[in-house]
Design a protein around this motif. Structure first.
Motif, PDB file in Angstrom:
ATOM      1  N   HIS A   1      38.608  13.877  31.147  1.00 34.01           N
ATOM      2  CA  HIS A   1      38.421  15.139  32.256  1.00 34.01           C
ATOM      3  C   HIS A   1      40.119  15.490  31.981  1.00 34.01           C
ATOM      4  O   HIS A   1      40.931  15.424  32.878  1.00 34.01           O
ATOM      5  CB  HIS A   1      38.191  14.559  33.630  1.00 34.01           C
ATOM      6  CG  HIS A   1      37.040  13.808  33.837  1.00 34.01           C
ATOM      7  ND1 HIS A   1      35.927  14.522  33.707  1.00 34.01           N
ATOM      8  CD2 HIS A   1      37.128  12.468  34.148  1.00 34.01           C
ATOM      9  CE1 HIS A   1      34.981  13.626  34.006  1.00 34.01           C
ATOM     10  NE2 HIS A   1      35.665  12.452  34.122  1.00 34.01           N
TER      11      HIS A   1
ATOM     12  N   ARG B   1      44.933  20.775  44.583  1.00 35.93           N
ATOM     13  CA  ARG B   1      45.344  19.733  43.645  1.00 35.93           C
ATOM     14  C   ARG B   1      45.085  18.229  44.192  1.00 35.93           C
ATOM     15  O   ARG B   1      44.817  18.055  45.432  1.00 35.93           O
ATOM     16  CB  ARG B   1      47.097  19.936  43.419  1.00 35.93           C
ATOM     17  CG  ARG B   1      47.501  21.191  43.079  1.00 35.93           C
ATOM     18  CD  ARG B   1      47.090  21.016  41.465  1.00 35.93           C
ATOM     19  NE  ARG B   1      47.572  22.191  40.730  1.00 35.93           N
ATOM     20  CZ  ARG B   1      46.703  23.271  40.679  1.00 35.93           C
ATOM     21  NH1 ARG B   1      45.464  23.328  41.114  1.00 35.93           N
ATOM     22  NH2 ARG B   1      47.242  24.390  39.865  1.00 35.93           N
TER      23      ARG B   1
ATOM     24  N   VAL C   1      35.598  14.466  41.280  1.00 42.53           N
ATOM     25  CA  VAL C   1      36.872  15.100  41.421  1.00 42.53           C
ATOM     26  C   VAL C   1      37.183  16.254  40.544  1.00 42.53           C
ATOM     27  O   VAL C   1      37.435  17.351  40.859  1.00 42.53           O
ATOM     28  CB  VAL C   1      38.250  14.172  41.345  1.00 42.53           C
ATOM     29  CG1 VAL C   1      39.299  15.047  41.697  1.00 42.53           C
ATOM     30  CG2 VAL C   1      37.900  12.946  42.452  1.00 42.53           C
ATOM     31  N   ALA C   2      36.846  16.148  39.103  1.00 50.19           N
ATOM     32  CA  ALA C   2      36.799  17.010  38.061  1.00 50.19           C
ATOM     33  C   ALA C   2      35.739  17.962  38.491  1.00 50.19           C
ATOM     34  O   ALA C   2      36.263  19.168  38.379  1.00 50.19           O
ATOM     35  CB  ALA C   2      36.357  16.505  36.905  1.00 50.19           C
TER      36      ALA C   2
ATOM     37  N   SER D   1      37.361  20.064  41.160  1.00 49.11           N
ATOM     38  CA  SER D   1      38.358  20.869  40.651  1.00 49.11           C
ATOM     39  C   SER D   1      38.061  22.122  40.034  1.00 49.11           C
ATOM     40  O   SER D   1      38.772  23.227  40.134  1.00 49.11           O
ATOM     41  CB  SER D   1      39.320  20.111  39.787  1.00 49.11           C
ATOM     42  OG  SER D   1      40.620  20.621  39.186  1.00 49.11           O
ATOM     43  N   ARG D   2      37.090  22.173  39.427  1.00 49.87           N
ATOM     44  CA  ARG D   2      36.511  23.308  38.716  1.00 49.87           C
ATOM     45  C   ARG D   2      36.291  24.282  39.822  1.00 49.87           C
ATOM     46  O   ARG D   2      36.149  25.653  39.511  1.00 49.87           O
ATOM     47  CB  ARG D   2      35.412  23.302  37.854  1.00 49.87           C
ATOM     48  CG  ARG D   2      35.730  22.331  36.676  1.00 49.87           C
ATOM     49  CD  ARG D   2      34.912  22.325  35.411  1.00 49.87           C
ATOM     50  NE  ARG D   2      33.561  21.417  36.160  1.00 49.87           N
ATOM     51  CZ  ARG D   2      33.476  20.185  35.882  1.00 49.87           C
ATOM     52  NH1 ARG D   2      34.395  19.290  35.267  1.00 49.87           N
ATOM     53  NH2 ARG D   2      32.216  19.706  36.098  1.00 49.87           N
TER      54      ARG D   2
ATOM     55  N   SER E   1      46.286  17.168  38.634  1.00 49.35           N
ATOM     56  CA  SER E   1      46.232  16.038  39.501  1.00 49.35           C
ATOM     57  C   SER E   1      47.687  14.823  39.215  1.00 49.35           C
ATOM     58  O   SER E   1      48.366  15.264  38.304  1.00 49.35           O
ATOM     59  CB  SER E   1      45.090  14.950  39.394  1.00 49.35           C
ATOM     60  OG  SER E   1      45.023  14.560  38.143  1.00 49.35           O
TER      61      SER E   1
ATOM     62  N   LEU F   1      40.870   9.420  33.040  1.00 50.38           N
ATOM     63  CA  LEU F   1      41.302  10.826  33.024  1.00 50.38           C
ATOM     64  C   LEU F   1      41.203  11.186  31.526  1.00 50.38           C
ATOM     65  O   LEU F   1      41.174  12.583  31.467  1.00 50.38           O
ATOM     66  CB  LEU F   1      42.782  11.010  33.551  1.00 50.38           C
ATOM     67  CG  LEU F   1      42.608  11.164  35.092  1.00 50.38           C
ATOM     68  CD1 LEU F   1      44.113  11.179  35.482  1.00 50.38           C
ATOM     69  CD2 LEU F   1      41.968  12.252  35.610  1.00 50.38           C
TER      70      LEU F   1
ATOM     71  N   SER G   1      41.292  18.434  32.008  1.00 45.00           N
ATOM     72  CA  SER G   1      41.662  19.672  32.986  1.00 45.00           C
ATOM     73  C   SER G   1      41.934  19.106  34.394  1.00 45.00           C
ATOM     74  O   SER G   1      42.747  19.398  35.108  1.00 45.00           O
ATOM     75  CB  SER G   1      40.369  20.533  33.169  1.00 45.00           C
ATOM     76  OG  SER G   1      39.338  20.078  33.620  1.00 45.00           O
ATOM     77  N   LEU G   2      41.340  17.919  34.700  1.00 41.52           N
ATOM     78  CA  LEU G   2      41.789  17.192  35.837  1.00 41.52           C
ATOM     79  C   LEU G   2      43.134  16.586  35.699  1.00 41.52           C
ATOM     80  O   LEU G   2      43.836  16.550  36.796  1.00 41.52           O
ATOM     81  CB  LEU G   2      40.477  16.071  36.311  1.00 41.52           C
ATOM     82  CG  LEU G   2      40.879  15.395  37.732  1.00 41.52           C
ATOM     83  CD1 LEU G   2      41.088  16.188  38.820  1.00 41.52           C
ATOM     84  CD2 LEU G   2      39.733  14.235  37.865  1.00 41.52           C
ATOM     85  N   SER G   3      43.364  16.159  34.661  1.00 41.12           N
ATOM     86  CA  SER G   3      44.643  15.594  34.302  1.00 41.12           C
ATOM     87  C   SER G   3      45.870  16.647  34.784  1.00 41.12           C
ATOM     88  O   SER G   3      46.963  16.404  35.250  1.00 41.12           O
ATOM     89  CB  SER G   3      44.833  15.170  32.917  1.00 41.12           C
ATOM     90  OG  SER G   3      44.096  14.191  32.749  1.00 41.12           O
TER      91      SER G   3
END
Length: 375
Positions: free
Chosen positions: A62, A45, A34-35, A38-39, A69, A59, A64-66
Protein backbone atom coordinates in the motif's frame (compact mmCIF):
# COMPACT_ATOMS: atom_id res chain seq x y z
CA UNK A 1 4.07 12.93 5.37
CA UNK A 2 3.11 14.57 2.12
CA UNK A 3 0.07 16.69 1.41
CA UNK A 4 -2.82 15.28 -0.60
CA UNK A 5 -5.61 16.85 -2.56
CA UNK A 6 -8.78 17.28 -0.55
CA UNK A 7 -12.27 17.02 -2.07
CA UNK A 8 -15.02 19.48 -1.19
CA UNK A 9 -16.69 18.62 2.10
CA UNK A 10 -13.54 16.97 3.50
CA UNK A 11 -11.22 19.95 3.84
CA UNK A 12 -10.53 19.60 7.55
CA UNK A 13 -7.64 17.22 8.02
CA UNK A 14 -7.15 15.08 11.10
CA UNK A 15 -4.93 12.34 12.48
CA UNK A 16 -6.40 8.98 13.51
CA UNK A 17 -4.49 6.41 15.56
CA UNK A 18 -5.05 2.82 14.41
CA UNK A 19 -4.55 -0.23 16.62
CA UNK A 20 -3.04 -2.19 13.72
CA UNK A 21 -2.65 -5.40 15.73
CA UNK A 22 -6.27 -5.62 16.92
CA UNK A 23 -8.98 -7.68 15.26
CA UNK A 24 -9.51 -11.31 14.34
CA UNK A 25 -8.50 -11.00 10.68
CA UNK A 26 -4.91 -9.88 11.23
CA UNK A 27 -2.63 -7.05 10.21
CA UNK A 28 -3.09 -7.48 6.46
CA UNK A 29 -6.85 -6.79 6.64
CA UNK A 30 -6.33 -3.85 8.99
CA UNK A 31 -3.82 -2.22 6.62
CA UNK A 32 -6.03 -2.89 3.60
CA UNK A 33 -8.93 -1.23 5.41
CA UNK A 34 -6.84 1.79 6.39
CA UNK A 35 -5.61 2.10 2.79
CA UNK A 36 -9.21 2.10 1.53
CA UNK A 37 -10.17 4.72 4.13
CA UNK A 38 -7.19 6.83 3.09
CA UNK A 39 -8.45 6.91 -0.49
CA UNK A 40 -11.92 7.93 0.67
CA UNK A 41 -10.63 10.54 3.15
CA UNK A 42 -7.44 11.93 1.60
CA UNK A 43 -7.12 14.75 4.15
CA UNK A 44 -6.80 12.23 6.99
CA UNK A 45 -3.43 11.02 8.25
CA UNK A 46 -2.83 7.84 10.23
CA UNK A 47 -0.64 6.72 13.10
CA UNK A 48 -0.30 2.95 12.64
CA UNK A 49 0.43 1.43 16.04
CA UNK A 50 1.92 -2.04 16.38
CA UNK A 51 4.90 -4.20 15.48
CA UNK A 52 7.05 -1.79 13.47
CA UNK A 53 8.75 -4.40 11.27
CA UNK A 54 5.49 -6.19 10.44
CA UNK A 55 3.68 -2.93 9.61
CA UNK A 56 6.48 -1.69 7.34
CA UNK A 57 6.46 -5.05 5.54
CA UNK A 58 2.69 -4.85 5.08
CA UNK A 59 2.85 -1.27 3.81
CA UNK A 60 4.83 -2.43 0.77
CA UNK A 61 1.46 -3.46 -0.68
CA UNK A 62 0.00 0.00 0.00
CA UNK A 63 2.49 2.66 -1.13
CA UNK A 64 -0.09 5.45 -1.04
CA UNK A 65 -0.87 4.64 2.60
CA UNK A 66 2.85 4.81 3.40
CA UNK A 67 2.81 8.43 2.30
CA UNK A 68 -0.21 9.22 4.46
CA UNK A 69 0.88 7.47 7.65
CA UNK A 70 3.48 7.14 10.36
CA UNK A 71 4.35 3.95 12.21
CA UNK A 72 4.41 3.99 16.02
CA UNK A 73 6.05 0.91 17.48
CA UNK A 74 4.26 -1.15 20.13
CA UNK A 75 6.00 -4.30 21.40
CA UNK A 76 2.80 -6.00 22.56
CA UNK A 77 -0.86 -6.50 21.65
CA UNK A 78 -4.05 -7.22 23.59
CA UNK A 79 -5.42 -10.70 22.96
CA UNK A 80 -9.13 -11.12 22.25
CA UNK A 81 -9.55 -13.44 25.26
CA UNK A 82 -7.45 -11.33 27.65
CA UNK A 83 -9.09 -10.06 30.82
CA UNK A 84 -9.47 -6.26 30.81
CA UNK A 85 -7.68 -5.88 34.14
CA UNK A 86 -4.60 -7.70 32.88
CA UNK A 87 -4.65 -5.74 29.61
CA UNK A 88 -4.89 -2.50 31.57
CA UNK A 89 -1.62 -3.27 33.37
CA UNK A 90 0.08 -3.61 29.97
CA UNK A 91 -1.48 -0.49 28.43
CA UNK A 92 1.83 1.34 28.00
CA UNK A 93 3.32 -1.42 25.85
CA UNK A 94 0.37 -2.64 23.72
CA UNK A 95 -0.86 -1.29 20.40
CA UNK A 96 -4.31 -0.65 21.85
CA UNK A 97 -3.05 1.26 24.88
CA UNK A 98 -0.56 3.34 22.89
CA UNK A 99 -3.22 4.23 20.28
CA UNK A 100 -5.48 5.58 23.02
CA UNK A 101 -2.58 7.42 24.65
CA UNK A 102 -1.91 9.20 21.35
CA UNK A 103 -5.41 10.70 21.66
CA UNK A 104 -4.69 11.71 25.25
CA UNK A 105 -1.47 13.41 24.16
CA UNK A 106 -3.28 15.31 21.40
CA UNK A 107 -1.21 13.66 18.65
CA UNK A 108 -4.36 11.98 17.31
CA UNK A 109 -7.94 13.23 17.19
CA UNK A 110 -9.39 9.71 17.45
CA UNK A 111 -8.40 6.08 17.93
CA UNK A 112 -9.80 3.02 16.14
CA UNK A 113 -9.40 -0.57 17.33
CA UNK A 114 -10.92 -3.93 16.41
CA UNK A 115 -9.56 -5.52 19.57
CA UNK A 116 -10.92 -6.66 22.93
CA UNK A 117 -13.98 -4.49 23.77
CA UNK A 118 -13.66 -4.70 27.55
CA UNK A 119 -9.98 -3.79 27.49
CA UNK A 120 -10.61 -0.95 25.05
CA UNK A 121 -13.30 0.54 27.27
CA UNK A 122 -11.21 0.29 30.43
CA UNK A 123 -8.10 1.80 28.84
CA UNK A 124 -10.08 4.61 27.21
CA UNK A 125 -11.95 5.44 30.41
CA UNK A 126 -8.75 5.64 32.47
CA UNK A 127 -6.72 7.55 29.88
CA UNK A 128 -9.35 10.00 28.58
CA UNK A 129 -11.65 10.20 31.62
CA UNK A 130 -15.36 10.94 31.50
CA UNK A 131 -17.05 14.10 30.33
CA UNK A 132 -18.52 16.26 33.12
CA UNK A 133 -21.91 14.91 34.14
CA UNK A 134 -21.34 11.37 32.82
CA UNK A 135 -20.77 8.39 35.10
CA UNK A 136 -20.11 5.68 32.49
CA UNK A 137 -19.29 5.50 28.79
CA UNK A 138 -21.83 3.91 26.47
CA UNK A 139 -21.07 1.99 23.29
CA UNK A 140 -23.21 3.40 20.46
CA UNK A 141 -23.58 2.34 16.84
CA UNK A 142 -25.69 3.08 13.78
CA UNK A 143 -27.99 0.24 12.72
CA UNK A 144 -29.93 -0.01 9.42
CA UNK A 145 -33.70 0.57 9.40
CA UNK A 146 -36.63 0.69 6.99
CA UNK A 147 -36.93 4.42 7.61
CA UNK A 148 -35.27 7.44 6.06
CA UNK A 149 -32.15 7.07 8.21
CA UNK A 150 -30.26 4.64 10.43
CA UNK A 151 -30.95 4.40 14.15
CA UNK A 152 -28.48 5.12 16.94
CA UNK A 153 -28.52 2.35 19.56
CA UNK A 154 -26.76 2.40 22.93
CA UNK A 155 -25.49 0.84 25.13
CA UNK A 156 -24.29 -2.17 23.13
CA UNK A 157 -22.20 -3.87 25.78
CA UNK A 158 -20.11 -1.45 27.81
CA UNK A 159 -22.36 -1.66 30.90
CA UNK A 160 -24.30 -4.82 31.72
CA UNK A 161 -26.28 -3.13 34.50
CA UNK A 162 -27.55 0.46 34.43
CA UNK A 163 -29.64 2.59 36.77
CA UNK A 164 -32.11 5.28 35.71
CA UNK A 165 -29.48 7.99 35.86
CA UNK A 166 -27.23 6.07 33.45
CA UNK A 167 -30.09 5.56 31.01
CA UNK A 168 -30.97 9.26 31.06
CA UNK A 169 -27.35 10.18 30.39
CA UNK A 170 -27.25 7.65 27.53
CA UNK A 171 -30.38 9.28 26.05
CA UNK A 172 -28.77 12.74 26.08
CA UNK A 173 -25.52 11.43 24.55
CA UNK A 174 -27.35 9.32 21.96
CA UNK A 175 -29.41 12.32 20.88
CA UNK A 176 -26.28 14.45 20.54
CA UNK A 177 -24.69 11.71 18.42
CA UNK A 178 -27.81 11.45 16.24
CA UNK A 179 -27.75 15.20 15.61
CA UNK A 180 -24.22 14.94 14.21
CA UNK A 181 -24.24 11.48 12.59
CA UNK A 182 -27.77 11.67 11.15
CA UNK A 183 -28.09 15.46 10.81
CA UNK A 184 -31.29 15.58 12.88
CA UNK A 185 -32.33 18.72 14.74
CA UNK A 186 -34.59 16.94 17.24
CA UNK A 187 -34.06 13.14 17.32
CA UNK A 188 -36.85 10.81 18.39
CA UNK A 189 -35.63 8.88 21.44
CA UNK A 190 -37.11 5.72 22.96
CA UNK A 191 -36.17 3.28 25.72
CA UNK A 192 -35.99 -0.42 24.81
CA UNK A 193 -38.58 -2.28 26.88
CA UNK A 194 -40.72 -5.42 26.97
CA UNK A 195 -43.85 -3.39 26.19
CA UNK A 196 -44.99 0.11 25.31
CA UNK A 197 -47.31 0.62 28.30
CA UNK A 198 -46.13 3.00 31.06
CA UNK A 199 -46.26 0.30 33.74
CA UNK A 200 -44.08 -2.18 31.80
CA UNK A 201 -40.40 -2.84 32.48
CA UNK A 202 -38.02 -2.53 35.40
CA UNK A 203 -38.09 0.23 37.98
CA UNK A 204 -34.94 1.75 36.43
CA UNK A 205 -36.49 1.96 32.95
CA UNK A 206 -39.72 3.51 34.27
CA UNK A 207 -37.78 6.07 36.34
CA UNK A 208 -35.65 7.04 33.33
CA UNK A 209 -38.79 7.46 31.21
CA UNK A 210 -40.35 9.70 33.86
CA UNK A 211 -37.24 11.87 34.03
CA UNK A 212 -37.08 12.29 30.26
CA UNK A 213 -40.79 13.15 30.07
CA UNK A 214 -40.37 15.74 32.84
CA UNK A 215 -37.41 17.29 31.05
CA UNK A 216 -39.52 17.75 27.92
CA UNK A 217 -42.48 19.31 29.72
CA UNK A 218 -40.34 21.63 31.88
CA UNK A 219 -38.69 23.34 28.91
CA UNK A 220 -35.13 22.43 29.87
CA UNK A 221 -33.73 22.91 26.38
CA UNK A 222 -33.33 19.15 25.92
CA UNK A 223 -33.43 18.89 22.12
CA UNK A 224 -35.03 15.47 21.87
CA UNK A 225 -38.49 14.11 21.17
CA UNK A 226 -38.95 11.39 23.80
CA UNK A 227 -41.47 8.90 22.40
CA UNK A 228 -41.59 6.45 25.33
CA UNK A 229 -40.86 2.74 24.99
CA UNK A 230 -40.04 0.61 21.95
CA UNK A 231 -40.09 -3.20 21.75
CA UNK A 232 -37.41 -5.39 20.24
CA UNK A 233 -39.42 -6.21 17.11
CA UNK A 234 -39.46 -2.50 16.18
CA UNK A 235 -35.71 -1.87 16.25
CA UNK A 236 -35.47 -1.62 12.46
CA UNK A 237 -38.84 0.02 11.84
CA UNK A 238 -37.39 3.52 11.49
CA UNK A 239 -40.01 5.01 13.82
CA UNK A 240 -37.36 6.29 16.26
CA UNK A 241 -33.86 7.72 15.81
CA UNK A 242 -32.25 6.71 19.13
CA UNK A 243 -32.85 3.52 21.12
CA UNK A 244 -31.53 3.46 24.70
CA UNK A 245 -30.95 0.36 26.83
CA UNK A 246 -28.50 -1.25 29.23
CA UNK A 247 -25.48 -2.97 27.71
CA UNK A 248 -26.72 -6.49 28.48
CA UNK A 249 -29.98 -6.04 26.58
CA UNK A 250 -28.33 -4.00 23.85
CA UNK A 251 -25.63 -6.54 23.11
CA UNK A 252 -28.15 -9.37 22.90
CA UNK A 253 -30.38 -7.28 20.61
CA UNK A 254 -27.43 -6.37 18.37
CA UNK A 255 -26.17 -9.95 18.06
CA UNK A 256 -29.72 -11.19 17.41
CA UNK A 257 -30.20 -8.61 14.65
CA UNK A 258 -26.86 -9.51 13.05
CA UNK A 259 -27.66 -13.22 13.24
CA UNK A 260 -31.09 -12.64 11.70
CA UNK A 261 -29.51 -10.68 8.85
CA UNK A 262 -27.12 -13.55 8.12
CA UNK A 263 -30.01 -16.03 8.35
CA UNK A 264 -32.08 -14.08 5.81
CA UNK A 265 -29.13 -13.72 3.44
CA UNK A 266 -28.23 -17.41 3.65
CA UNK A 267 -31.87 -18.46 3.28
CA UNK A 268 -32.24 -16.39 0.11
CA UNK A 269 -29.01 -17.83 -1.26
CA UNK A 270 -30.20 -21.37 -0.57
CA UNK A 271 -33.62 -20.70 -2.10
CA UNK A 272 -32.17 -19.26 -5.31
CA UNK A 273 -29.92 -22.31 -5.72
CA UNK A 274 -32.70 -24.84 -5.18
CA UNK A 275 -33.76 -25.23 -8.84
CA UNK A 276 -33.20 -23.99 -12.36
CA UNK A 277 -36.33 -21.84 -12.15
CA UNK A 278 -35.02 -20.29 -8.93
CA UNK A 279 -31.68 -19.51 -10.58
CA UNK A 280 -33.50 -17.72 -13.40
CA UNK A 281 -35.52 -15.84 -10.80
CA UNK A 282 -32.29 -14.83 -9.10
CA UNK A 283 -30.88 -13.36 -12.32
CA UNK A 284 -34.05 -11.31 -12.79
CA UNK A 285 -34.13 -10.08 -9.19
CA UNK A 286 -30.36 -9.72 -8.77
CA UNK A 287 -30.33 -5.90 -8.42
CA UNK A 288 -32.86 -6.11 -5.58
CA UNK A 289 -31.07 -8.96 -3.81
CA UNK A 290 -27.72 -7.17 -4.03
CA UNK A 291 -29.32 -4.06 -2.54
CA UNK A 292 -30.68 -6.20 0.29
CA UNK A 293 -27.29 -7.82 0.84
CA UNK A 294 -25.54 -4.47 1.04
CA UNK A 295 -28.17 -3.12 3.43
CA UNK A 296 -27.80 -6.10 5.76
CA UNK A 297 -24.00 -6.38 5.55
CA UNK A 298 -22.62 -5.34 8.99
CA UNK A 299 -19.41 -4.15 7.30
CA UNK A 300 -21.42 -1.29 5.81
CA UNK A 301 -22.47 -0.19 9.31
CA UNK A 302 -19.28 -0.94 11.21
CA UNK A 303 -17.86 1.38 13.85
CA UNK A 304 -19.27 1.82 17.36
CA UNK A 305 -18.16 4.78 19.47
CA UNK A 306 -17.69 5.05 23.23
CA UNK A 307 -19.81 8.09 24.04
CA UNK A 308 -19.10 10.09 27.20
CA UNK A 309 -15.30 10.04 27.06
CA UNK A 310 -13.02 13.05 26.81
CA UNK A 311 -11.95 11.88 23.35
CA UNK A 312 -13.11 9.79 20.40
CA UNK A 313 -12.53 6.02 20.50
CA UNK A 314 -14.19 3.84 17.86
CA UNK A 315 -14.61 0.07 18.17
CA UNK A 316 -14.53 -1.91 14.94
CA UNK A 317 -16.00 -5.41 14.71
CA UNK A 318 -13.25 -7.95 15.41
CA UNK A 319 -14.31 -9.92 12.31
CA UNK A 320 -14.58 -6.88 10.04
CA UNK A 321 -13.18 -7.20 6.54
CA UNK A 322 -11.37 -4.49 4.56
CA UNK A 323 -14.64 -2.66 3.88
CA UNK A 324 -15.67 -2.88 7.53
CA UNK A 325 -12.38 -1.45 8.79
CA UNK A 326 -12.65 1.43 6.30
CA UNK A 327 -16.24 2.09 7.38
CA UNK A 328 -15.21 2.31 11.05
CA UNK A 329 -12.38 4.71 10.20
CA UNK A 330 -14.77 6.80 8.10
CA UNK A 331 -17.12 7.02 11.08
CA UNK A 332 -14.24 8.21 13.27
CA UNK A 333 -13.22 10.82 10.69
CA UNK A 334 -16.77 12.18 10.57
CA UNK A 335 -16.94 12.39 14.38
CA UNK A 336 -13.73 14.43 14.35
CA UNK A 337 -15.04 16.75 11.64
CA UNK A 338 -18.32 17.21 13.53
CA UNK A 339 -16.46 17.89 16.81
CA UNK A 340 -18.64 15.26 18.49
CA UNK A 341 -17.00 15.39 21.92
CA UNK A 342 -17.49 19.14 22.24
CA UNK A 343 -21.12 18.91 21.10
CA UNK A 344 -21.95 16.20 23.62
CA UNK A 345 -20.23 18.17 26.40
CA UNK A 346 -22.26 21.26 25.49
CA UNK A 347 -25.53 19.30 25.56
CA UNK A 348 -24.68 17.74 28.90
CA UNK A 349 -23.70 21.06 30.46
CA UNK A 350 -27.08 22.49 29.58
CA UNK A 351 -29.42 19.67 30.51
CA UNK A 352 -27.83 17.11 32.85
CA UNK A 353 -29.08 18.66 36.13
CA UNK A 354 -32.59 18.97 34.70
CA UNK A 355 -32.86 15.35 33.56
CA UNK A 356 -31.29 13.75 36.63
CA UNK A 357 -33.81 11.20 38.01
CA UNK A 358 -35.47 12.18 41.27
CA UNK A 359 -33.36 11.34 44.31
CA UNK A 360 -30.14 10.83 42.33
CA UNK A 361 -27.00 12.46 43.79
CA UNK A 362 -25.28 15.23 41.81
CA UNK A 363 -23.13 14.03 38.94
CA UNK A 364 -19.40 13.87 39.53
CA UNK A 365 -17.67 16.32 37.19
CA UNK A 366 -14.06 15.26 36.56
CA UNK A 367 -11.90 17.34 34.27
CA UNK A 368 -12.07 16.03 30.72
CA UNK A 369 -8.85 15.33 28.87
CA UNK A 370 -8.10 17.85 26.13
CA UNK A 371 -8.89 16.64 22.64
CA UNK A 372 -7.24 18.41 19.78
CA UNK A 373 -7.80 17.83 16.09
CA UNK A 374 -4.63 17.94 14.01
CA UNK A 375 -4.86 19.71 10.66
Amino acid sequence: MTAASTPAGDRRGSVIAIDAMGGDEGLAVMLAGVARASRLHPATRFLLVGDEAAIHAGLKRHPSLSRASEVVHAPGRVESSEKPGLAMRRAKTTSMGIAIDLVKQGRAAAAVSAGNTGALMMMAKVALRMLPGIDRPALAALLPTLGANDVVMLDLGANTECDARNLVQFAVMGAAYARTALDLARPRVALLNIGTEDQKGTEEIRAAAAALKDAETQGTGLAIDFTGFVEGDRLASGEVDVIVCDGFSGNIALKTAEGTARFVADLLKRAFRSSTRSRIGFLISRPATELLRDHLDPNNHNGAVFLGLGGIVVKSHGSANELGVATAIGAAAKMVRDDLTRRIAADLAGVTPAVRPAGAPPAVRPAAAPVRGIA
